[in-house]
Scaffold this motif. Structure first.
Motif, PDB file in Angstrom:
ATOM      1  N   LEU A  18      47.882  57.871  25.459  1.00 48.00           N
ATOM      2  CA  LEU A  18      47.622  58.035  26.890  1.00 48.00           C
ATOM      3  C   LEU A  18      46.454  57.163  27.338  1.00 48.00           C
ATOM      4  CD1 LEU A  18      48.052  61.893  27.273  1.00 48.00           C
ATOM      5  CD2 LEU A  18      49.510  60.135  28.277  1.00 48.00           C
ATOM      6  N   ARG A  19      45.425  57.061  26.510  1.00 45.69           N
ATOM      7  CA  ARG A  19      44.273  56.224  26.847  1.00 45.69           C
ATOM      8  C   ARG A  19      44.669  54.760  26.953  1.00 45.69           C
ATOM      9  NH1 ARG A  19      40.072  57.040  22.571  1.00 45.69           N
ATOM     10  NH2 ARG A  19      41.494  55.742  21.340  1.00 45.69           N
ATOM     11  N   VAL A  20      45.447  54.282  25.996  1.00 50.98           N
ATOM     12  CA  VAL A  20      45.882  52.885  26.007  1.00 50.98           C
ATOM     13  C   VAL A  20      46.754  52.603  27.221  1.00 50.98           C
ATOM     14  CG1 VAL A  20      47.271  51.167  24.801  1.00 50.98           C
ATOM     15  CG2 VAL A  20      45.681  52.604  23.514  1.00 50.98           C
ATOM     16  N   VAL A  21      47.669  53.517  27.529  1.00 54.27           N
ATOM     17  CA  VAL A  21      48.566  53.322  28.670  1.00 54.27           C
ATOM     18  C   VAL A  21      47.776  53.320  29.979  1.00 54.27           C
ATOM     19  CG1 VAL A  21      50.483  54.323  29.971  1.00 54.27           C
ATOM     20  CG2 VAL A  21      50.558  54.281  27.469  1.00 54.27           C
ATOM     21  N   ALA A  22      46.800  54.223  30.097  1.00 60.58           N
ATOM     22  CA  ALA A  22      45.986  54.273  31.316  1.00 60.58           C
ATOM     23  C   ALA A  22      45.231  52.968  31.524  1.00 60.58           C
ATOM     24  CB  ALA A  22      45.007  55.446  31.241  1.00 60.58           C
ATOM     25  N   ILE A  23      44.650  52.442  30.470  1.00 58.78           N
ATOM     26  CA  ILE A  23      43.894  51.193  30.582  1.00 58.78           C
ATOM     27  C   ILE A  23      44.831  50.025  30.874  1.00 58.78           C
ATOM     28  CG2 ILE A  23      42.453  49.559  29.304  1.00 58.78           C
ATOM     29  CD1 ILE A  23      41.258  51.983  27.826  1.00 58.78           C
ATOM     30  N   ALA A  24      45.965  49.973  30.186  1.00 55.76           N
ATOM     31  CA  ALA A  24      46.915  48.875  30.399  1.00 55.76           C
ATOM     32  C   ALA A  24      47.484  48.885  31.810  1.00 55.76           C
ATOM     33  CB  ALA A  24      48.043  48.961  29.374  1.00 55.76           C
ATOM     34  N   SER A  25      47.629  50.071  32.410  1.00 57.23           N
ATOM     35  CA  SER A  25      48.201  50.165  33.761  1.00 57.23           C
ATOM     36  C   SER A  25      47.280  49.576  34.823  1.00 57.23           C
ATOM     37  CB  SER A  25      48.520  51.622  34.096  1.00 57.23           C
ATOM     38  OG  SER A  25      47.336  52.403  34.178  1.00 57.23           O
ATOM     39  N   CYS A  26      46.015  49.323  34.485  1.00 58.31           N
ATOM     40  CA  CYS A  26      45.077  48.710  35.432  1.00 58.31           C
ATOM     41  C   CYS A  26      45.249  47.195  35.517  1.00 58.31           C
ATOM     42  CB  CYS A  26      43.631  49.011  35.018  1.00 58.31           C
ATOM     43  SG  CYS A  26      43.212  50.764  34.980  1.00 58.31           S
ATOM     44  N   LEU A  27      45.849  46.597  34.493  1.00 51.72           N
ATOM     45  CA  LEU A  27      45.883  45.141  34.404  1.00 51.72           C
ATOM     46  C   LEU A  27      46.619  44.458  35.561  1.00 51.72           C
ATOM     47  CD1 LEU A  27      46.383  44.691  30.546  1.00 51.72           C
ATOM     48  CD2 LEU A  27      44.258  44.572  31.887  1.00 51.72           C
ATOM     49  N   PRO A  28      47.805  44.934  35.997  1.00 53.82           N
ATOM     50  CA  PRO A  28      48.484  44.233  37.098  1.00 53.82           C
ATOM     51  C   PRO A  28      47.650  44.176  38.373  1.00 53.82           C
ATOM     52  CG  PRO A  28      50.000  45.734  35.995  1.00 53.82           C
ATOM     53  CD  PRO A  28      48.638  46.029  35.458  1.00 53.82           C
ATOM     54  N   TYR A  29      47.037  45.287  38.744  1.00 53.69           N
ATOM     55  CA  TYR A  29      46.251  45.334  39.968  1.00 53.69           C
ATOM     56  C   TYR A  29      45.013  44.454  39.855  1.00 53.69           C
ATOM     57  CZ  TYR A  29      43.848  47.388  44.009  1.00 53.69           C
ATOM     58  OH  TYR A  29      43.208  47.573  45.209  1.00 53.69           O
ATOM     59  N   VAL A  30      44.301  44.586  38.758  1.00 51.94           N
ATOM     60  CA  VAL A  30      43.097  43.786  38.563  1.00 51.94           C
ATOM     61  C   VAL A  30      43.451  42.301  38.506  1.00 51.94           C
ATOM     62  CG1 VAL A  30      41.206  43.267  36.967  1.00 51.94           C
ATOM     63  CG2 VAL A  30      41.844  45.647  37.417  1.00 51.94           C
ATOM     64  N   GLY A  31      44.567  41.975  37.857  1.00 53.08           N
ATOM     65  CA  GLY A  31      44.989  40.583  37.767  1.00 53.08           C
ATOM     66  C   GLY A  31      45.306  39.990  39.130  1.00 53.08           C
ATOM     67  N   LEU A  32      46.031  40.744  39.956  1.00 50.47           N
ATOM     68  CA  LEU A  32      46.371  40.258  41.291  1.00 50.47           C
ATOM     69  C   LEU A  32      45.127  40.089  42.160  1.00 50.47           C
ATOM     70  CD1 LEU A  32      49.614  42.237  42.200  1.00 50.47           C
ATOM     71  CD2 LEU A  32      49.358  39.756  42.151  1.00 50.47           C
ATOM     72  N   LYS A  33      44.251  41.086  42.131  1.00 50.37           N
ATOM     73  CA  LYS A  33      43.041  40.999  42.951  1.00 50.37           C
ATOM     74  C   LYS A  33      42.165  39.825  42.517  1.00 50.37           C
ATOM     75  CE  LYS A  33      43.225  44.619  45.769  1.00 50.37           C
ATOM     76  NZ  LYS A  33      42.934  44.604  47.206  1.00 50.37           N
ATOM     77  N   THR A  34      42.067  39.624  41.226  1.00 50.36           N
ATOM     78  CA  THR A  34      41.270  38.504  40.728  1.00 50.36           C
ATOM     79  C   THR A  34      41.871  37.174  41.168  1.00 50.36           C
ATOM     80  OG1 THR A  34      40.623  39.820  38.793  1.00 50.36           O
ATOM     81  CG2 THR A  34      40.307  37.431  38.656  1.00 50.36           C
ATOM     82  N   ALA A  35      43.201  37.080  41.105  1.00 51.13           N
ATOM     83  CA  ALA A  35      43.872  35.849  41.527  1.00 51.13           C
ATOM     84  C   ALA A  35      43.656  35.593  43.013  1.00 51.13           C
ATOM     85  CB  ALA A  35      45.360  35.942  41.212  1.00 51.13           C
ATOM     86  N   TRP A  36      43.747  36.631  43.832  1.00 51.83           N
ATOM     87  CA  TRP A  36      43.538  36.450  45.272  1.00 51.83           C
ATOM     88  C   TRP A  36      42.109  36.034  45.574  1.00 51.83           C
ATOM     89  CZ3 TRP A  36      46.273  41.705  46.667  1.00 51.83           C
ATOM     90  CH2 TRP A  36      47.654  41.546  46.483  1.00 51.83           C
ATOM     91  N   THR A  37      41.151  36.629  44.870  1.00 56.99           N
ATOM     92  CA  THR A  37      39.759  36.258  45.083  1.00 56.99           C
ATOM     93  C   THR A  37      39.514  34.795  44.723  1.00 56.99           C
ATOM     94  OG1 THR A  37      39.068  38.530  44.604  1.00 56.99           O
ATOM     95  CG2 THR A  37      37.377  36.838  44.483  1.00 56.99           C
ATOM     96  N   ALA A  38      40.266  34.312  43.724  1.00 56.20           N
ATOM     97  CA  ALA A  38      40.127  32.916  43.299  1.00 56.20           C
ATOM     98  C   ALA A  38      40.884  31.950  44.202  1.00 56.20           C
ATOM     99  CB  ALA A  38      40.604  32.770  41.858  1.00 56.20           C
ATOM    100  N   GLY A  39      41.588  32.476  45.213  1.00 55.08           N
ATOM    101  CA  GLY A  39      42.283  31.610  46.167  1.00 55.08           C
ATOM    102  C   GLY A  39      43.780  31.560  46.007  1.00 55.08           C
ATOM    103  N   SER A  40      44.350  32.282  45.062  1.00 51.07           N
ATOM    104  CA  SER A  40      45.793  32.266  44.866  1.00 51.07           C
ATOM    105  C   SER A  40      46.500  32.998  46.008  1.00 51.07           C
ATOM    106  CB  SER A  40      46.147  32.929  43.532  1.00 51.07           C
ATOM    107  OG  SER A  40      47.551  33.082  43.403  1.00 51.07           O
TER     108      SER A  40
END
Length: 360
Positions: free
Chosen positions: A37-59
């Motif tokens: 459950l801990r691994v799944v919870a942490i992994a589920s954050c990656l799509p959102y964080v990845g998209l937000k980081t990309a948008w902040t970088a100008g994507s």
């Protein structure tokens, strides 16, 4: 003892742990279920964080032409950074709920972030699946019904990826917190409503419950009107851009208002004595979290997005969300007093039992 339990709670001597094991023995360990459950919870954050980081970088990944996100400027960059930090808090909570140091964290430092997380995730967990079903059944397909523009905010797949991740976060964090809370504080909500003793603060608890239910009428009536098609109190831009998703979200908002009122009134007046104590507590937790945190989030979003006059929140909208936040905060006050009394009574009972055993 099951394999997936926290064996050593790290609680100080004399504090109820719920595990039945002496403090410090055997060594702390977490079973496979909680580790997954801990691994799944942490992994589920990656799509959102990845998209937000990309948008902040100008994507522009997932952002169509004409989206207001393209003109967000510095305010949008700050909002993206803040929401990335909020999602990062999920990682901290997942570790806190499954690591030895998490058992030594003061109760408020864990409960408050979990309550906020519940308030922000529960509306998505409840509304998004319903919105998908409504769309599949041909209920508007996301088209405005009020004459507004149909320019998309984000590509449809973005909502599926991001909200899907939020739903996974809610399910995993909720499960981990329920297991953690059962072992650390489970003795505080055992029994039935009829087993609750009459205390000197009972009248104050009832008065707070009545005040909460009364305050909840304001957002309740507003959500009912908006869910049934009324535009009373809505800003012009929002009224014009209503879709099937809007109606589902308003219906869900009304549901949580009702859930809050039912939970606090059951807890205060205890008319159904056979009912498990856990049910009204869960209702009050979920309802108050959604009302306070989602009301605050919608207020902030409305103010940050208030550019043109048609998009500025009306006084009725701001009052609705302000009273919604107030009602949720009242429930927190009620809950804090309730659990403080229960903890004090439990400690007194344990101390009396210990004294009797020493005397014998």
């Amino acid at each position: 003892m099951t394999a997936n339990r926290l064996i050593d709670t790290g609680a100080p001597p004399g504090e109820h742990t719920g595990t039945g094991a002496p403090p410090g023995e055997p060594p702390y360990r977490v079973g496979r279920a909680r580790s997954v459950l801990r691994v799944v919870a942490i992994a589920s954050c990656l799509p959102y964080v990845g998209l937000k980081t990309a948008w902040t970088a100008g994507s522009r990944l997932g952002i169509p032409d004409g989206s207001p996100l393209l003109d967000g400027g510095p305010a949008l960059a700050v909002a993206n950074g803040a929401t990335v930090l909020m999602d990062g808090a999920v990682v901290v909570l997942a570790l806190l709920l499954t690591r030895p140091w998490g058992l030594r964290v003061p109760a408020w430092l864990l409960v408050l972030p979990m309550w906020v997380a519940s308030g922000l995730l529960l509306p998505i967990m409840t509304a998004f699946p319903v919105q998908l079903v409504v769309r599949l059944l041909g209920g508007g397909a996301g088209r405005p019904v009020g004459g507004g523009s149909s320019e998309p905010f984000l590509d449809p797949w973005v909502f599926c990826v991001v909200y899907g991740g939020f739903i996974v976060q809610g399910l995993t964090l909720g499960t981990l917190f329920a297991l953690y809370a059962r072992e650390r504080w489970g003795h505080l909500w055992r029994g039935r409503l009829r087993d609750l003793p009459e205390t000197p603060t009972a009248p104050a608890l009832r008065a707070t419950a009545v005040a909460t239910a009364s305050a909840a009428l304001v957002p309740g009536v507003s959500h009912l009107l908006w869910a049934t098609g009324s535009t009373a109190g809505l800003e012009a831009g929002r009224a014009a851009d209503r879709t099937s998703d809007f109606y589902v979200l308003e219906a869900v908002g009304l549901l949580f208002v009702v859930v809050t009122a039912v939970g606090v009134l059951l807890l205060a007046f205890r008319r159904t004595g056979r009912l498990s104590l856990r049910l009204p507590l869960v209702l009050a937790w979920c309802g108050s979290a959604q009302m306070a945190c989602w009301g605050g989030w919608m207020s902030l979003a409305g103010l940050m997005g208030a550019g043109e006059a048609a998009d500025r929140p009306t006084a009725a909208t701001m009052v609705t969300y302000a009273v919604q936040m107030l009602a949720g905060a009242l429930v927190v006050t009620l809950g804090a007093n309730f659990f403080a009394e229960r903890a004090a009574a439990s400690a007194l009972s344990a101390r009396g039992t210990l004294d009797e055993s020493r005397g014998s």
